[in-house]
Design an enzyme around this catalytic site. Structure first.
Site, PDB file in Angstrom:
ATOM      1  N   ARG A 156       6.060  26.709 -23.994  1.00 48.25           N
ATOM      2  CA  ARG A 156       5.017  27.516 -23.988  1.00 48.25           C
ATOM      3  C   ARG A 156       4.223  27.268 -24.856  1.00 48.25           C
ATOM      4  O   ARG A 156       2.798  27.933 -24.904  1.00 48.25           O
ATOM      5  CB  ARG A 156       5.268  28.864 -23.587  1.00 48.25           C
ATOM      6  CG  ARG A 156       6.474  28.951 -22.492  1.00 48.25           C
ATOM      7  CD  ARG A 156       6.041  28.512 -21.248  1.00 48.25           C
ATOM      8  NE  ARG A 156       6.850  28.691 -20.073  1.00 48.25           N
ATOM      9  CZ  ARG A 156       6.711  28.396 -18.763  1.00 48.25           C
ATOM     10  NH1 ARG A 156       5.751  27.532 -18.590  1.00 48.25           N
ATOM     11  NH2 ARG A 156       7.614  28.755 -17.931  1.00 48.25           N
ATOM     12  N   ARG A 217      15.724  20.134 -17.713  1.00 45.93           N
ATOM     13  CA  ARG A 217      16.134  21.293 -18.577  1.00 45.93           C
ATOM     14  C   ARG A 217      17.450  21.519 -18.839  1.00 45.93           C
ATOM     15  O   ARG A 217      17.548  22.430 -19.820  1.00 45.93           O
ATOM     16  CB  ARG A 217      15.579  22.559 -17.843  1.00 45.93           C
ATOM     17  CG  ARG A 217      13.828  22.359 -17.684  1.00 45.93           C
ATOM     18  CD  ARG A 217      13.389  23.275 -16.650  1.00 45.93           C
ATOM     19  NE  ARG A 217      13.611  24.662 -17.075  1.00 45.93           N
ATOM     20  CZ  ARG A 217      13.475  25.935 -16.203  1.00 45.93           C
ATOM     21  NH1 ARG A 217      13.138  25.705 -14.998  1.00 45.93           N
ATOM     22  NH2 ARG A 217      13.471  26.886 -16.667  1.00 45.93           N
ATOM     23  N   HIS A 248      20.550  30.059 -15.900  1.00 47.39           N
ATOM     24  CA  HIS A 248      20.120  31.236 -15.020  1.00 47.39           C
ATOM     25  C   HIS A 248      21.543  31.496 -14.366  1.00 47.39           C
ATOM     26  O   HIS A 248      21.934  30.744 -13.758  1.00 47.39           O
ATOM     27  CB  HIS A 248      19.159  30.760 -14.344  1.00 47.39           C
ATOM     28  CG  HIS A 248      17.846  30.284 -14.849  1.00 47.39           C
ATOM     29  ND1 HIS A 248      17.907  28.915 -15.101  1.00 47.39           N
ATOM     30  CD2 HIS A 248      16.770  30.603 -15.063  1.00 47.39           C
ATOM     31  CE1 HIS A 248      16.561  28.637 -15.594  1.00 47.39           C
ATOM     32  NE2 HIS A 248      15.972  29.558 -15.623  1.00 47.39           N
ATOM     33  N   HIS A 260      10.574  29.549  -8.039  1.00 52.03           N
ATOM     34  CA  HIS A 260       9.427  29.922  -8.108  1.00 52.03           C
ATOM     35  C   HIS A 260       8.628  30.024  -7.029  1.00 52.03           C
ATOM     36  O   HIS A 260       8.014  30.887  -6.866  1.00 52.03           O
ATOM     37  CB  HIS A 260       8.667  28.990  -8.900  1.00 52.03           C
ATOM     38  CG  HIS A 260       9.109  29.093 -10.451  1.00 52.03           C
ATOM     39  ND1 HIS A 260      10.377  28.371 -11.095  1.00 52.03           N
ATOM     40  CD2 HIS A 260       8.821  29.912 -11.483  1.00 52.03           C
ATOM     41  CE1 HIS A 260      10.404  28.552 -12.365  1.00 52.03           C
ATOM     42  NE2 HIS A 260       9.637  29.478 -12.789  1.00 52.03           N
ATOM     43  N   ASP A 333      15.383  37.027 -14.297  1.00 51.71           N
ATOM     44  CA  ASP A 333      14.533  36.035 -14.272  1.00 51.71           C
ATOM     45  C   ASP A 333      12.978  36.828 -14.107  1.00 51.71           C
ATOM     46  O   ASP A 333      12.929  37.735 -13.580  1.00 51.71           O
ATOM     47  CB  ASP A 333      14.762  35.078 -13.496  1.00 51.71           C
ATOM     48  CG  ASP A 333      13.963  33.531 -13.714  1.00 51.71           C
ATOM     49  OD1 ASP A 333      13.043  33.652 -14.562  1.00 51.71           O
ATOM     50  OD2 ASP A 333      14.343  32.511 -13.244  1.00 51.71           O
TER      51      ASP A 333
END
Length: 579
Positions: A156, A217, A248, A260, A333
């Site tokens: 980010r 990831r 997660h 998502h 999350d």
């Protein structure tokens, strides 16, 4: 390996001490001197002496808080804009107020999380100033400011902090020391920006080659190896004074749906979960991880209700708390993801997450509605006062353990700009990339002396420069327009060797590699994402895996091609079709 419940006690016994044994480690500071709210202590009679304030800073802070303030601590929303006083329609939509400063003051949130898409991220000095200014809006209980800086494809703060290779690249090194150094470097830079919680490392075991959301990831596909590297990353973040979050839970590594945009269902039995998914989380707990993030996935063999893990009491409380013994903060999350919003509205989701066992409500899309719903649930008794205090106490304990509770965590904006992306930190990134590059097929490598290279693929310049090569740039979406394919084949005939950067397993990419091989020049395929694409690219004489196209990864690949670096990386995932 077979993962037995008997081993959990040994794995988690140290975590409880690490997460709960810090009471009183900081002075009371300004927090210990704040005025107690009238409702916090009621004398037994008009002449009775007041009850002494608790000596534990966490208990003292908890005793001073109103119910509304306690509810606010459960929230870590996105705020919009690059400054505390920046006005935004998105802030009005989510909070009912215009600026991040007003949002923090109105809801007295426990923290905020930064994102570039929320227009938060401009420069190191800007982020440091924003962190300071937001902290000033929360003088009673300082904010815990977070970010998703996993490194690799989830970065980010890209363009500001050191570009560290992502977790699959780190997994290919098989070196816990590299992983710890990478996390320490990231943590030091986050701390300079006023960010004290990183939502990393990813503890998912990527056993599904089709996984669209985890992939690179993850540290890899071996649960024990992933657990060792998760532990190393946690140690690195803690060495920098930054809180870590394993994610997660209960595991997102065997999905082919992105949570998502949808709701993944994982059909692991309890035994499979214990063997495949649980070990990295147990390792994280043993090594004192601060936060564990839930997954928006359904595991019907663990909870037949059909609710995602984020809303599942059998999973968050039954497995994570009771079986694994986690005593830290459970974070949801992001609550704006489709995987958790399908069945219930945004307000009800927040309440159900708390009832399931979550402490921290991350990124609710409608903070006003969610905050009101949780407050009403507490006032009605649906969420008991004791249950609310449990979560707030854990959040305050986390803030205390990372040096946030006793005073606002101010940072120097000018120093921040000098503390990120330093030469020393870039050297760590290059060392990790050098150790990660993996030789899959040797072919004609190395190619030394005077050689003419052609590099073909998306963003080929990072490799073309160290190879002094010509390049043909392809679209990043994996398509290969016919005109570019013809150009690449024509230029290949004038080269000594052709290097093709691949990502994914598109038919167009395979066709291009085969066409380039027919030119008569040796083709070197470099997988820049997960290495699952390499078995199909058999016409490439040589094959490497770098797991990214970062400058450090491309420099490492160039060094292997030229013979100045001996590749030591090993594939961190099992790739069907490769021995």
């Amino acid at each position: 390996m077979v993962f037995r419940w008997r081993s959990f006690a040994a794995l988690t016994s140290g975590a409880v001490i690490a997460l709960t044994g810090c009471a009183g480690s900081e002075g009371s500071g300004s927090q210990g001197q704040a005025t107690r709210s009238p409702s916090a202590v009621v004398p037994a009679s008009p002449t009775a002496a007041p009850t002494p304030a608790p000596s534990d800073p966490v208990e003292a802070a908890l005793a001073r808080m109103s119910v509304r303030e306690k509810v606010g601590q459960l929230f870590m929303p996105v705020v919009y804009g690059p400054a505390a006083d920046a006005r935004s329609d998105q802030n009005r939509k989510s909070f009912g107020v215009a600026t991040p400063a007003e949002a923090v003051r109105r809801y007295q949130v426990g923290g905020v999380i930064y994102f570039p898409w929320a227009d938060n991220v401009k420069s190191a000095s800007q982020l440091a100033r924003m962190s300071n200014d937001l902290q000033r809006q929360s003088p009673k209980i300082p904010l815990l400011i977070g970010v998703d800086q996993e490194n690799g494809i989830v970065s980010r703060l890209d363009g500001i902090v050191t570009p560290i290779p992502g977790q699959m690249a780190q997994g290919a090194t098989r070196r816990p020391a590299d992983v710890a150094d990478a996390a320490r470097v990231t943590g030091e830079e986050l701390r300079a920006l006023g960010i004290r919680l990183n939502f990393a490392p990813v503890a998912d075991v990527n056993v599904n080659p089709r996984n669209p959301v985890i992939g690179v990831r993850s540290f890899g596909s071996d649960p024990a190896a992933v657990g060792r590297l998760v532990a190393a990353a946690i140690k690195g973040y803690h060495a920098a004074g930054v809180a870590s979050s394993a994610k997660h839970f209960p595991g997102h590594g065997d999905t082919h749906v992105d949570s998502h945009t949808g709701l993944p269902v994982i059909e692991h039995t309890r035994a499979q979960w214990e063997r495949l998914d649980a070990p990295p989380f147990a390792a994280a707990i043993k090594n004192g991880v601060d936060v564990i993030m839930s997954a928006h996935v359904v595991m019907p063999k663990l909870d037949p209700s059909g609710d995602p893990a984020t809303l599942s009491k059998p999973i968050l409380t039954g497995l994570l708390r009771d079986k694994l013994g986690f005593r830290g903060v459970i974070s949801t999350d992001a609550l704006d993801m489709a995987g958790v919003r399908k069945k219930y509205g945004d307000a009800e989701v927040a309440v159900r997450a708390i009832l399931a066992g979550a402490d921290l409500l991350l990124m609710p899309p409608d903070v006003k509605a969610a905050h009101e719903a949780v407050l009403k649930a507490v006032e009605s008794g649906r969420v008991s006062a004791a249950r609310l205090d449990e979560s707030v106490r854990r959040i305050l304990r986390l803030k205390q353990s990372r040096g946030v509770l006793a005073r606002p965590d101010t940072v120097d904006p000018e120093r921040a700009a000098q503390a990120v992306n330093t030469e020393a930190h870039r050297a760590v990134a290059q060392r990790v990339a050098d150790h990660a590059v993996t030789l899959v097929r040797k072919g004609p490598l190395p190619i030394q002396g005077k050689a003419r290279f052609l590099v073909v693929g998306p963003n080929p310049e990072a490799l073309a420069k160290p190879l002094a090569a010509q390049s043909v740039s392809l679209p990043a979406d994996g398509t290969v327009p016919a005109s570019l394919a013809q150009t690449a084949v024509a230029q290949a005939k004038r080269a000594t060797a052709v290097v093709v950067l691949t990502r994914g397993s598109s038919a167009a990419q395979l066709t291009l590699v085969n066409a380039l091989a027919k030119s008569g020049r040796p083709v070197i395929a470099i997988s820049t994402g997960t290495p699952y694409d390499l078995p199909r690219l058999r016409s490439a004489k040589a094959a490497l895996a770098t797991y990214s196209t970062s400058p450090a990864a491309m420099r490492a690949a160039a060094s292997v091609i030229r013979g100045t670096l001996t590749p030591t990386g090993r594939l961190p995932v099992r790739v069907p079709g490769l021995r």
